[in-house]
Design a protein around this motif. Sequence first.
Motif, PDB file in Angstrom:
ATOM      1  N   VAL A 252       0.849  -1.184   0.000  1.00  0.00           N
ATOM      2  CA  VAL A 252       0.000   0.000   0.000  1.00  0.00           C
ATOM      3  C   VAL A 252       0.886   1.236   0.000  1.00  0.00           C
ATOM      4  O   VAL A 252       1.890   1.299   0.714  1.00  0.00           O
ATOM      5  N   ALA A 253       0.522   2.204  -0.802  1.00  0.00           N
ATOM      6  CA  ALA A 253       1.202   3.498  -0.839  1.00  0.00           C
ATOM      7  C   ALA A 253       0.152   4.589  -0.765  1.00  0.00           C
ATOM      8  O   ALA A 253      -0.941   4.455  -1.323  1.00  0.00           O
ATOM      9  N   GLU A 254       0.490   5.677  -0.066  1.00  0.00           N
ATOM     10  CA  GLU A 254      -0.433   6.800   0.058  1.00  0.00           C
ATOM     11  C   GLU A 254       0.306   8.098  -0.228  1.00  0.00           C
ATOM     12  O   GLU A 254       1.533   8.181  -0.061  1.00  0.00           O
ATOM     13  N   GLY A 255      -0.442   9.078  -0.662  1.00  0.00           N
ATOM     14  CA  GLY A 255       0.160  10.362  -0.992  1.00  0.00           C
ATOM     15  C   GLY A 255      -0.902  11.375  -1.368  1.00  0.00           C
ATOM     16  O   GLY A 255      -2.068  11.249  -1.010  1.00  0.00           O
ATOM     17  N   ARG A 256      -0.497  12.378  -2.154  1.00  0.00           N
ATOM     18  CA  ARG A 256      -1.392  13.453  -2.564  1.00  0.00           C
ATOM     19  C   ARG A 256      -1.537  13.447  -4.082  1.00  0.00           C
ATOM     20  O   ARG A 256      -0.604  13.075  -4.801  1.00  0.00           O
ATOM     21  N   TRP A 257      -2.723  13.867  -4.543  1.00  0.00           N
ATOM     22  CA  TRP A 257      -2.990  13.923  -5.975  1.00  0.00           C
ATOM     23  C   TRP A 257      -3.343  15.352  -6.379  1.00  0.00           C
ATOM     24  O   TRP A 257      -3.873  16.125  -5.591  1.00  0.00           O
ATOM     25  N   THR A 258      -3.047  15.662  -7.644  1.00  0.00           N
ATOM     26  CA  THR A 258      -3.367  16.962  -8.216  1.00  0.00           C
ATOM     27  C   THR A 258      -3.877  16.753  -9.634  1.00  0.00           C
ATOM     28  O   THR A 258      -3.270  16.006 -10.409  1.00  0.00           O
ATOM     29  N   GLU A 259      -4.975  17.393  -9.963  1.00  0.00           N
ATOM     30  CA  GLU A 259      -5.543  17.286 -11.307  1.00  0.00           C
ATOM     31  C   GLU A 259      -4.975  18.388 -12.188  1.00  0.00           C
ATOM     32  O   GLU A 259      -5.077  19.570 -11.868  1.00  0.00           O
ATOM     33  N   VAL A 260      -4.340  17.997 -13.280  1.00  0.00           N
ATOM     34  CA  VAL A 260      -3.737  18.931 -14.228  1.00  0.00           C
ATOM     35  C   VAL A 260      -4.281  18.611 -15.609  1.00  0.00           C
ATOM     36  O   VAL A 260      -3.928  17.574 -16.195  1.00  0.00           O
ATOM     37  N   GLU A 261      -5.153  19.501 -16.138  1.00  0.00           N
ATOM     38  CA  GLU A 261      -5.784  19.293 -17.435  1.00  0.00           C
ATOM     39  C   GLU A 261      -6.404  17.897 -17.501  1.00  0.00           C
ATOM     40  O   GLU A 261      -7.267  17.563 -16.699  1.00  0.00           O
ATOM     41  N   ASP A 262      -5.953  17.045 -18.414  1.00  0.00           N
ATOM     42  CA  ASP A 262      -6.493  15.702 -18.551  1.00  0.00           C
ATOM     43  C   ASP A 262      -5.552  14.666 -17.947  1.00  0.00           C
ATOM     44  O   ASP A 262      -5.361  13.566 -18.490  1.00  0.00           O
TER      45      ASP A 262
ATOM     46  N   THR B  24       2.388  10.091 -13.115  1.00  0.00           N
ATOM     47  CA  THR B  24       1.324  10.803 -13.811  1.00  0.00           C
ATOM     48  C   THR B  24       0.445   9.812 -14.548  1.00  0.00           C
ATOM     49  O   THR B  24       0.938   8.952 -15.276  1.00  0.00           O
ATOM     50  N   LEU B  25      -0.857   9.929 -14.325  1.00  0.00           N
ATOM     51  CA  LEU B  25      -1.838   9.100 -15.013  1.00  0.00           C
ATOM     52  C   LEU B  25      -2.651  10.005 -15.948  1.00  0.00           C
ATOM     53  O   LEU B  25      -3.244  10.983 -15.504  1.00  0.00           O
ATOM     54  N   HIS B  26      -2.660   9.681 -17.212  1.00  0.00           N
ATOM     55  CA  HIS B  26      -3.338  10.497 -18.216  1.00  0.00           C
ATOM     56  C   HIS B  26      -4.741   9.954 -18.496  1.00  0.00           C
ATOM     57  O   HIS B  26      -5.033   8.776 -18.260  1.00  0.00           O
ATOM     58  N   CYS B  27      -5.592  10.831 -19.002  1.00  0.00           N
ATOM     59  CA  CYS B  27      -6.969  10.476 -19.384  1.00  0.00           C
ATOM     60  C   CYS B  27      -7.122  10.683 -20.880  1.00  0.00           C
ATOM     61  O   CYS B  27      -7.674  11.711 -21.319  1.00  0.00           O
ATOM     62  N   PRO B  28      -6.655   9.752 -21.713  1.00  0.00           N
ATOM     63  CA  PRO B  28      -6.706   9.974 -23.170  1.00  0.00           C
ATOM     64  C   PRO B  28      -8.118  10.040 -23.716  1.00  0.00           C
ATOM     65  O   PRO B  28      -8.344  10.629 -24.769  1.00  0.00           O
ATOM     66  N   GLU B  29      -9.090   9.464 -23.016  1.00  0.00           N
ATOM     67  CA  GLU B  29     -10.468   9.463 -23.489  1.00  0.00           C
ATOM     68  C   GLU B  29     -11.351  10.423 -22.701  1.00  0.00           C
ATOM     69  O   GLU B  29     -12.579  10.332 -22.754  1.00  0.00           O
TER      70      GLU B  29
END
Length: 330
Positions: free
Chosen positions: A155-165, A210-215
């Motif tokens: 298990v890993a925990e941290g912070r997320w930030t939304e940048v564009e897609d 970084t996880l992208h949202c191509p769709e």
Amino acid sequence: AMADLFQIDLAQTGWRPAAVEELACELGRATEVDVRPADAEFVGLEADAAADAPREVLDSDEAVRGFCGVGAGDDADGEAAGIAKVIRAELPAKVIAKFRQPRKLSLLSNGRQLCKFSGQVGDSKIEVTLKVFSCGHFRIKEHPLGAPSSPRNSVAEGRWTEVEDALELEYLVRFTERQVRRRVSSPTGSDATGGPLIFDMVPPEVRSATLHCPEGKEGPLVGTLPTLLTAPAEVELHSQAGALSREAARRQEDDDDDEDCRQALGAQAFSQPMKLPSRPKPADDDWDSDEPTWPMYLGIFLFIVIFCVFGYLWYEERYYPETAKEYEEL
């Protein structure tokens, strides 16, 4: 039993601390608590050392540099890697108090769950589950495919930030899931085996992803994650709550909360038997009662007997008057 521990594995990173202040900063960064050097005692030991092996207390900058093999003028981010040594410190009381707050969905988060994603890591047999919370934290669990409760889970925990897609992740702390199945009766917070709970520092080399949202936002998240159970590979995470209504998503959040609490608190916290709802009574069952029914049947029987007696007497008087006279003469 030992208290909870924070650990820096020098074999997993090329970063080398050169001062006690740097160790305290890493502990504070991982737990999101303001930690000063005086709040924790750092010790150094060999990675494969026995439990009773001697430990070196790192109470000065010189002791830290000597243990890590860093000279006074050396760069702490140099090429030194592969040192089979670890640095540990007992978690300060204020960190333990934060981790053990009731009704928490994870160690760091204090908000509600927004969404949940899951997917397989490349061609491996490892599955990744990502939970995103409204407070800006995330929780990633790695487990063998089809075995979400395996003791190998990471298990890993941290912070997320939304940048564009895209979704940018900043890893803060990492641990093994089996360790958080605490024994409730233990005041020190040891796990079910009596050993310490070890929370690892995430190496600086793999702290961001970084996880992208191509769709678009309704599609899957695609990217490379720094996994522990397998080599880093591209993952495609699909939302498990994208088509749920708001109320259904809230129920899903409650289910995840209960599951995480079971893992964090163990079976004793849920030792009370579950009370199932009573079976609804049929709408046309108007005679359902706890009182006995034999008095009702006895009354009906006596009514029939009395009716028959009076009917017989009436019949005798009407059709056999001589019989009535004989009774009167007697």
